[in-house]
Design an enzyme around this catalytic site. Structure first.
Site, PDB file in Angstrom:
ATOM      1  CE  LYS A  66      -4.074   1.733   2.577  1.00  0.00           C
ATOM      2  NZ  LYS A  66      -4.894   1.529   3.803  1.00  0.00           N
ATOM      3  CB  SER A 141      -8.260   3.297   2.836  1.00  0.00           C
ATOM      4  OG  SER A 141      -7.457   2.634   3.792  1.00  0.00           O
ATOM      5  CB  SER A 165      -8.620   0.430   5.626  1.00  0.00           C
ATOM      6  OG  SER A 165      -9.356   1.625   5.613  1.00  0.00           O
TER       7      SER A 165
END
Ligand SMILES: [Mg+2]
Ligand SMILES: [Zn+2]
Lengths: 478, 478, 94
Positions: A66, A141, A165
């Protein structure tokens, strides 16, 4: 070797160790797939594999990371314009550990800006598309990581989970996502959203991959993260085939209202399957769970308002051009550098901490947090795990929830309670369900939450369910 | 008739601790290092970096708390103090708020409110008009100092004048210096004091509106600033006006007090518990280590000087609270012959002649060794040197060091007290001034001065005044 | 309920410039979210301690041992404006 893409990460690692697969070829395969990504899942892709450490346990199976994990010399922008092009001088502890273990950096994945969002539409670098239906969101996310793994653009990935997330995008993309016990994985080098909640974890095709990746993320505590903890024992590789003796609690507060019928249907079917595998399934109570979302949307914005104060245009990142004075430099930099949702949460967090409001909001939210942790502790006296759907809905259409912030926040109501309690929680795909208006069936997630440090047992139970469910995400990996 | 007003002064003192590394990272403390060469992701506030508290800083703070008689908390936490300024890299200072490490305590009759730990800001250099870019003035930030451990000491408002504030602060400095936890140098900024000043009608309890004075970077400026502010407030009140609550800047060059910030612009710091750090639980072991590390404190040393050396209370206090003088005095005393009984004279010489010549300098760093001073005092005591020639020898010692006996021999400064040479000089003086001799014989005691003068001139101060008087009287038969 | 002035005050604290339109929108959106959040006001939380850390540890300290610092070049690498070996900013005293 055309079948390479169908090997799970742990299968690939095993094949490499047996000498059947060349790690360089594997890296190149995924590097090419990632470089031609049409889901907007990546924000940066490696040109070549870094030099492998000797005898790595993970064989050299490349890892998607990420965007918000700092990687030395590599863009680490947390999905934000304010960090566009930022290349940090150091690497996050967990990325470093995984690279040392033999999971080299394949690329950086798109995400909601500063991990604030449940749809990945809040990225400064554009939304990520769901590989199951490109008109729909992948969740957020960690949407880039989830979409990349689901679409076979990465063998596996890491993301972060503050209020869901990892778990929610895993559910919406039909993969496995695990949020570890708070403190189990070092946060050093993770660009913070809400420090007391943020936790890194794996997003993988299956439960075995999650266990293997997690086993190298946890371990000895990181001296650079004061809130990190020694993991009490090594993560065991899952092998369980039945659920005899396993007690599952079903909280009525999180398995009724506000959940799409298709999601509830899949959940009930999985409970039935668990019974058939030998588990006892009974209802339990988490009386304060309905207040978790409110408490979360006080605590997380409050921490984020402070964590994001460092983005001021002084030391790194974006600065507004030709400011009149210091104040306008700050105010214009932060206005132009942050997206709409980040500004909204910074405002909300600043407000709840401001003079005269602290006790009414922040103080009370922390007490609610105590109550929620106590609810879980009471449940774990009777049950091994508490189970509920991961997301109240399947993947929704891009743009459909942007008008009403609270409607978007409601996506988190099933995942936030475990976050507040700091306990591990795992989402596995448990089938497909049609969205409410009808249409192509989409993945659904089944969530388990367990006591602190119960990751090995939780993965073991999830493995048994996974084998029985037989969910296969192959369709979107072609 | 205007009532009499009583000043009420409280001090807020920041002390830089003399650890090797910064409060929350491993960068070494800066002593004139080139700008921005002692920074890291943590003290630059880079995204993803996390603080970890320095154990020695906590140890030093506990020592300070013990030395000042504070109540030490067994549980204390760090908070974030949120505000924007270019010298504050994270947009918040990690400090302590409602759970400080130490509360209460007392020094020289002034009670303390609290003692807590925090991190220092960076250094901001204003370039002024020379550094204009786009028409606005520029400043430069050097983060070397940022993150230096600070202890903040807050007194109760119990000081009564500028002079009192200055004297008390010098006692505090002596105490901190004797602990070895800081350089406590106001000019260099390792000791900094802000003052809260208000006036109230004498004898009344409620406090008047207070102002806060910043930037008094020497003991003299502190005294002058506070005195000026008391006078300013007195003039306002006597003129029927009201003192405004504001923060003032004292300019030592002009003596002017200018407004930095009014009450309306007061900060809203939005304090909340620092989620990146865990609480400090002061253990018995930590306390024991702090206690063991504390040597003799100035107050106790003063008592010992009074008792063991028979010094006056005032002298004992003076030497004990300027630990460099105390150390030097003790060293000189140790170098004296046992039971010489010279302690009182040594104390006089150290605090008198020596300090008159070297001021604030540590005498241990001068050319006069403690043994040399002890010898000097012995020579005077044995009447081998007069006080006058001894002062001359001291000047030589300060210039170029050496042994007093050698200097006396080399320069022919030995006393003439028991010498026939002196008797001859006296006789010559009597012969040269028969008028004066007659007056003395006639009983006019004052006239003897006219005979002493020429003798002293002739002997260049090597003769003892009382010895000369005695010889004149003998020779004149009075 | 949150009003325009409150939004402007909070925006100043947060050092966020907002256009007039954004202020209006923020009034509505924050108000809407706060309405939901305020449900925690109804809970009886008397005597319930706050949870700051879910992790029950204390004294996670570091020894006072130096670690390598960044070079000045590394420290300044990402800075939007550099002058005189430091980070340049509009002067707060201007
Ligand atoms: Mg302070
Ligand atoms: Zn540092």
């Amino acid at each position: 070797m055309s079948g390479l893409i169908d090997l799970s990460a742990s299968q690939a690692a095993a094949a490499i160790k047996r000498g059947e697969v060349d790690p360089g070829a594997l890296f190149d395969l995924y590097r090419q797939r990632a470089a031609t990504d049409s889901l907007n899942a990546y924000t940066w892709v490696a040109e070549q594999a870094p030099k492998a450490p000797p005898q790595p346990s993970l064989g050299g199976v490349p890892l998607a990371v990420k965007d918000l994990f700092c990687t030395e010399g590599v863009p680490s922008q947390s999905g934000s314009r304010i960090l566009e092009g930022y290349r940090p001088p150091y690497t996050a502890t967990v990325v470093e550990r995984l690279a040392q273990a033999g999971a080299p950096l394949l690329g950086k994945t798109n995400q909601d800006e500063f991990a604030m969002g449940s749809s990945n539409e809040n990225s400064a670098f554009g939304p990520v598309l769901n590989p199951w239906d490109r008109a729909r969101v992948p969740g957020g996310s960690s949407g880039g990581s989830a979409a990349a793994v689901a679409a076979g653009l990465a063998p596996w990935a890491i993301g972060t989970d503050t209020g869901g997330s990892i778990r929610q995008p895993a559910a919406l993309c039909g993969i496995v996502g695990l949020k570890p016990t708070y403190g189990a994985v070092s946060r050093y080098g993770m660009i913070a959203f809400a420090s007391s909640l943020d936790q890194a974890g794996p997003l993988t095709r299956d439960v075995s991959d999650a266990a293997l990746l997690l086993s190298h993320m946890v371990g000895e505590r990181d001296p650079l993260d004061a809130t990190s903890l020694d993991f009490p024992e090594p993560i065991a590789m899952p092998s369980r085939r039945t659920l005899a003796g396993i007690r599952l609690g079903v909280p009525s507060e999180l398995t009724g209202e506000g959940i799409e019928p298709g999601v509830l249907g899949a959940f009930q079917a999985t409970l039935e399957l668990a019974r058939q595998l030998g588990a006892t399934v009974e209802s339990c109570a988490l009386p304060h769970a309905p207040h978790a979302l409110a408490a979360y949307y006080v605590l997380a914005p409050a921490e984020c308002s402070s964590n994001l104060a460092r983005f001021d245009g002084v030391r790194y990142g974006y600065r507004a051009a030709d400011p009149d004075d210091l104040l306008s430099m700050y105010e214009r930099t932060r206005h132009d550098g942050f997206g709409v949702e980040v500004r909204r949460r910074v405002m909300l967090g600043t407000y709840v901490l401001s003079s005269g409001y602290y006790e009414a909001y922040y103080g009370r939210a922390q007490r609610v947090r105590t109550k929620i942790a106590a609810d879980f502790a009471a449940a774990f006296e009777r049950f091994d795990f508490v189970v509920m759907p991961t997301s109240p809905c399947v993947a929704f259409e891009l743009g459909s929830k942007l008008a009403d912030p609270y409607a978007m926040y409601l996506n988190d109501f099933l995942s936030v309670p475990a976050s507040l309690a700091g306990i591990p929680a795992l989402s596995i795909p448990n089938g497909l369900a049609s969205p409410p208006g009808g249409g192509t069936p989409l993945p659904v997630g089944f969530q388990l939450a367990g006591p602190a440090f119960s990751e090995s047992q939780m993965l073991d139970v999830a493995f048994a369910l996974e084998q029985a469910l037989g969910f296969d995400g192959r369709a979107v990996r072609s | 008739m205007t009532p009499d007003f009583e000043p009420v002064i409280g001090l807020e003192i920041h002390v830089q601790l003399k650890t090797r590394t910064k409060m929350f990272c491993g960068c070494e403390l800066s002593f004139g290092a080139p700008p921005n060469t002692l920074t890291c992701p943590v003290c630059l506030g880079l995204p993803g970096a996390l603080p970890v508290a320095n154990a020695r800083a906590i140890h030093f703070a506990l020592m300070i708390g013990l030395a000042l008689g504070c109540e030490l908390a067994d549980h204390s936490v760090f908070h974030r103090k949120n505000y924007f300024y270019p010298d504050l890299p994270k947009g918040y200072q990690i400090s302590q708020y409602d759970e400080p490490l130490c509360r209460g305590g007392e020094l020289a009759g002034v009670r303390l409110h609290r003692v807590h730990l925090e991190e220092d800001a960076a250094k901001l250099i204003h370039l002024g008009a020379s550094g204009r870019i786009h028409g606005s003035e520029q400043s430069i930030v050097d983060f070397n100092r940022g993150g230096t451990p600070l202890v903040e000491i807050v007194t109760e408002p119990e000081l009564r004048s500028g002079e009192h504030a200055r004297e008390w602060l010098s006692l505090l400095r002596a105490t901190l210096r004797s602990l070895g936890v800081s350089d406590v140098n106001m000019e260099e900024g390792s000791l900094r004091a802000d003052a809260n000043v208000s006036l109230r009608p004498a004898g009344s309890t409620p406090l008047g509106t207070k102002t806060e004075l910043k930037n008094m970077n020497s003991f003299r400026f502190l005294e002058r600033g506070v005195t000026a502010e008391i006078e300013r407030q007195r003039a306002i009140i006597e003129g029927g006006g009201e003192v405004a609550q504001e923060t003032l800047h004292f300019d030592p060059a002009s003596g002017a007090l200018t407004t930095l910030r009014s009450k309306e612009e007061a900060h809203d710091y939005r304090y909340f518990p620092e989620p990146d750090l865990v609480p400090i639980a002061t253990t018995a072991e930590m306390l024991e280590q702090a206690r063991a590390a504390i040597g003799e404190l100035p107050a106790a040393r003063a008592v010992r000087f009074e008792r063991d050396f028979g010094l006056s209370a005032e002298m004992a206090h003076l030497l004990a609270f300027r630990s460099d003088l105390g150390d030097y005095f003790e060293a000189a005393n140790a170098a004296s012959a046992a039971d010489s009984g010279h302690a009182q004279q040594l104390a006089n010489w150290v605090s008198g002649q020596l300090v008159a010549r070297i001021g604030e300098q540590d005498p241990a760093t001068s050319n006069v060794t403690p043994a040399a001073l002890a010898t000097l005092v012995e020579l005077v005591s044995a009447r081998e040197l007069t006080n006058g020639t001894a002062r001359e020898v001291l000047d030589v010692l300060l210039q170029s060091g050496g042994d007093p006996r050698a200097i006396v021999a080399e320069r022919g400064l030995a006393s003439l007290s028991d010498d026939s040479e002196l008797a001859a000089i006296v006789a010559a003086a009597i012969a040269a001034d028969p008028d004066a001799a007659a007056k003395v014989r006639a009983g006019n005691a004052k006239a003897i001065a006219a005979l002493i003068g020429p003798v002293m001139r002739e002997t260049r101060g090597r003769a003892d005044g009382s010895e000369v008087t005695k010889l004149i009287r003998e020779q004149l038969g009075v | 309920m949150i009003d325009r002035d409150t939004v402007l005050h909070v925006a100043r604290l947060a050092r966020l410039e907002l256009t007039d339109g954004e202020v209006e929108r923020m009034v509505g959106e924050l108000g809407g979210v706060l309405e939901h959040i305020e449900t925690i006001a109804q809970l009886d939380l008397d005597g319930v301690p706050p949870t700051t850390h879910v992790v029950e540890v204390a004294n996670a300290l570091r020894e006072d041992e130096p670690r390598a610092s960044l070079s000045r070049q590394q420290a300044l690498a990402g800075a939007p404006a550099v002058a005189d070996e430091g980070f340049a900013v509009p002067s707060p005293q201007a």
